[in-house]
Design an enzyme around this catalytic site. Structure first.
Site, PDB file in Angstrom:
ATOM      1  N   CYS A   1       3.146  -4.050   7.377  1.00  0.00           N
ATOM      2  CA  CYS A   1       4.200  -4.868   7.975  1.00  0.00           C
ATOM      3  C   CYS A   1       4.661  -4.273   9.300  1.00  0.00           C
ATOM      4  O   CYS A   1       4.878  -5.000  10.283  1.00  0.00           O
ATOM      5  CB  CYS A   1       5.374  -5.007   7.011  1.00  0.00           C
ATOM      6  SG  CYS A   1       6.085  -3.441   6.456  1.00  0.00           S
TER       7      CYS A   1
ATOM      8  N   HIS B   1      13.490   1.304   7.864  1.00  0.00           N
ATOM      9  CA  HIS B   1      12.794   0.386   6.956  1.00  0.00           C
ATOM     10  C   HIS B   1      13.573   0.192   5.660  1.00  0.00           C
ATOM     11  O   HIS B   1      14.063   1.145   5.058  1.00  0.00           O
ATOM     12  CB  HIS B   1      11.404   0.964   6.649  1.00  0.00           C
ATOM     13  CG  HIS B   1      10.434  -0.038   6.117  1.00  0.00           C
ATOM     14  ND1 HIS B   1      10.562  -0.618   4.875  1.00  0.00           N
ATOM     15  CD2 HIS B   1       9.296  -0.560   6.660  1.00  0.00           C
ATOM     16  CE1 HIS B   1       9.554  -1.456   4.682  1.00  0.00           C
ATOM     17  NE2 HIS B   1       8.780  -1.437   5.740  1.00  0.00           N
TER      18      HIS B   1
END
Length: 501
Positions: A298, A325
């Site tokens: 991602c 994150h």
């Protein structure tokens, strides 16, 4: 004041009524012809009238003027008449190009003139309406976790007339006696992304889930090689492995031993010689002989498009990427043993410094950045949406206004407009980007640019935005990714941005 109030209300009602009339046109183009309509990347399929009006309002980003609903309506009606083949069509840009070419807005133009213009623009996908319809490509999801369920939602929503990707099965390990009901419930309800938009039915006897007319076979297995997909009418399928259990050719190659499997895609960075594909950057490198591919991570998908644009325009000497994150499922809710450093500490109570391979992985998609980037990560107590901070040294100097103008235009008109988004707001926070279908969103107000030293802030929905990128890679593998119109411009148009003195 009362007169103005009523005038505003009547104007809204008129535009809302026009938006309501668009919905069957948008749906018909998609189901009957495979045409995906959008306004600067905002898809129009399955949207409410208010959502359609919001997309028209967003068009101000491209030219400080809201897109007229009447112009969109005329273009949609003309598209229905000329009946193009499968394509991804940006209605806002067609309106702008027609107005520029003729000096007349579509709503005020002669119908024949508009139709001729659209035929010329869409010539590569004009087809014989009586011709044979293309068959779809079977897709199997091996694993049904966070990414697997989002992929399922996207694939179901993208089924259309069945000429593209067809979700046929999911493969999981049986977790309980009522496993099927629980799997269906997790597809139906999601704490982050909300309820499934549609209906879901479960057939315990047949082990199937019927979601918006898509019949999904649920297969229980812990051995990729032993599944016979042909027994369920599935053949030449693309298996999407979202378990993360295997990342090399030996492990992922087990899928290819199963009957009915043609190719495999990993939803994590691949090891060894496996190609890591970031759609929009190197998807053109996919070859028919590539039987195992990776959709990278991602974070790699979030930062690579923006890096590619900046490197092409300004040149990247070196840089460091810090990712803030959201926690992931492999972390612990409370302190417990974990084989990874620090990841054993409670994910919901701590910021956790950890490693990331995203910076190094960028070079697999952008070889020119090999050895130029370093990276690290901090996991934080949020369930979704992350932030990448790119600290770069450029070859050519710039300033904030110039760089932001370039990135804003990249998000609207370049070949990376499906990957890069841009926003300027002093009030946005992470939850505002839940459900974004872009790989990354540049936060323009946070940009720092001082000569050759630049700091960029790029938001990304590390679940949904990444899943959209994965689906684009699957489409590229299947040869079903719709042609994008109008044609994309290069990231840098003749390097028209002048250096800052």
């Amino acid at each position: 004041m009362s007169h103005e109030f009523e005038a505003r209300r009547q104007d809204w009602i008129a535009r809302e009524e026009l938006a309501e009339r668009m919905i069957p046109l948008i749906g018909g183009l998609y189901r009957d012809h495979g045409v995906v309509t959008s306004i600067h990347g905002r898809r129009l399929i399955n949207r409410s009238p208010v959502e359609l009006l919001k997309a028209h309002r967003f068009a101000r980003q491209a030219g400080d003027v809201e897109l007229a609903v009447g112009d969109t309506m005329r273009v949609l009606e003309a598209l229905r008449e000329i009946a193009p083949g499968a394509a991804s069509i940006d209605v806002a840009r067609l309106v702008a190009r027609f107005t520029e070419a003729t000096g007349t807005a579509p709503a005020d133009a002669d119908a024949a003139v508009l139709a001729d213009f659209l035929r010329a623009e869409l010539a590569p996908v004009l087809v014989d309406v009586d011709g044979a319809r293309a068959e779809g490509t079977d897709v199997v999801l091996y694993g049904f976790g966070r990414i697997g369920r989002l992929l399922a939602r996207i694939l179901i929503a993208h089924t259309g007339g069945g000429q593209g990707l067809r979700l046929r099965a999911i493969v999981v390990r049986k977790g309980s006696e009522n496993d099927l009901q629980k799997r269906a419930s997790l597809l139906r309800r999601d704490s982050v992304h909300g309820p499934f938009q549609g209906t879901i039915e479960v057939d315990e006897e047949a082990n199937t889930i019927l979601a918006n007319g898509t019949l999904i076979q649920v297969i229980y297995s812990d051995d990729p090689a032993s599944v016979d997909y042909t027994a369920y009418g599935i053949d030449d399928a693309i298996v999407v492995d979202n378990t993360g259990r295997w990342r090399d050719e030996a492990g992922l190659g087990q899928h290819l031993q199963a009957k009915g499997v043609a190719r495999v895609l990993l939803t994590a960075p691949g090891k060894g010689a496996i190609k890591n594909i970031v759609h929009g950057i190197n998807h053109d490198s996919i070859e028919p002989g590539d039987r195992i591919l990776s959709a990278a991570s991602c974070t790699t998908n979030a930062i690579t498009p923006a890096l590619a644009a900046i490197d092409e325009a300004y040149g990247v000497v070196r840089g460091h990427v810090e990712t803030v994150h959201s926690f992931t499922n492999d972390q612990n809710l409370i302190d417990n043993f974990h084989k990874g450093d620090r990841r054993g500490r409670s994910a919901v109570l701590n910021m956790v410094i950890t490693e990331t391979g995203a910076a190094k992985a960028v070079s697999k998609a952008l070889p020119q950045l090999e050895g130029k980037l370093t990276g690290s990560a901090i996991r934080v107590p949020t369930p979704d949406v992350s932030l990448a901070i790119l600290n770069l040294q450029l070859e050519r100097p710039t300033d904030k206004a110039e760089l932001n103008a370039f990135l804003r235009q990249t998000s609207l008109t370049s070949r990376l407009r499906q990957q890069v988004d841009y926003i300027e707001s002093p009030e946005v926070v992470s939850t505002d980007f839940v459900g974004s279908n872009r790989a990354g969103i540049v936060d323009g107000l946070a940009t720092i640019a001082d000569g050759t030293d630049v700091v960029l802030y790029v938001w990304y929905d590390n679940e949904y935005g990444y899943s959209c990128q994965v689906v684009r890679v699957i489409e590229a593998m299947a040869g079903s990714h719709p042609v994008v119109f109008p044609e994309r411009r290069p990231v840098v148009a003749e390097r028209e941005v002048a250096p800052v003195s």
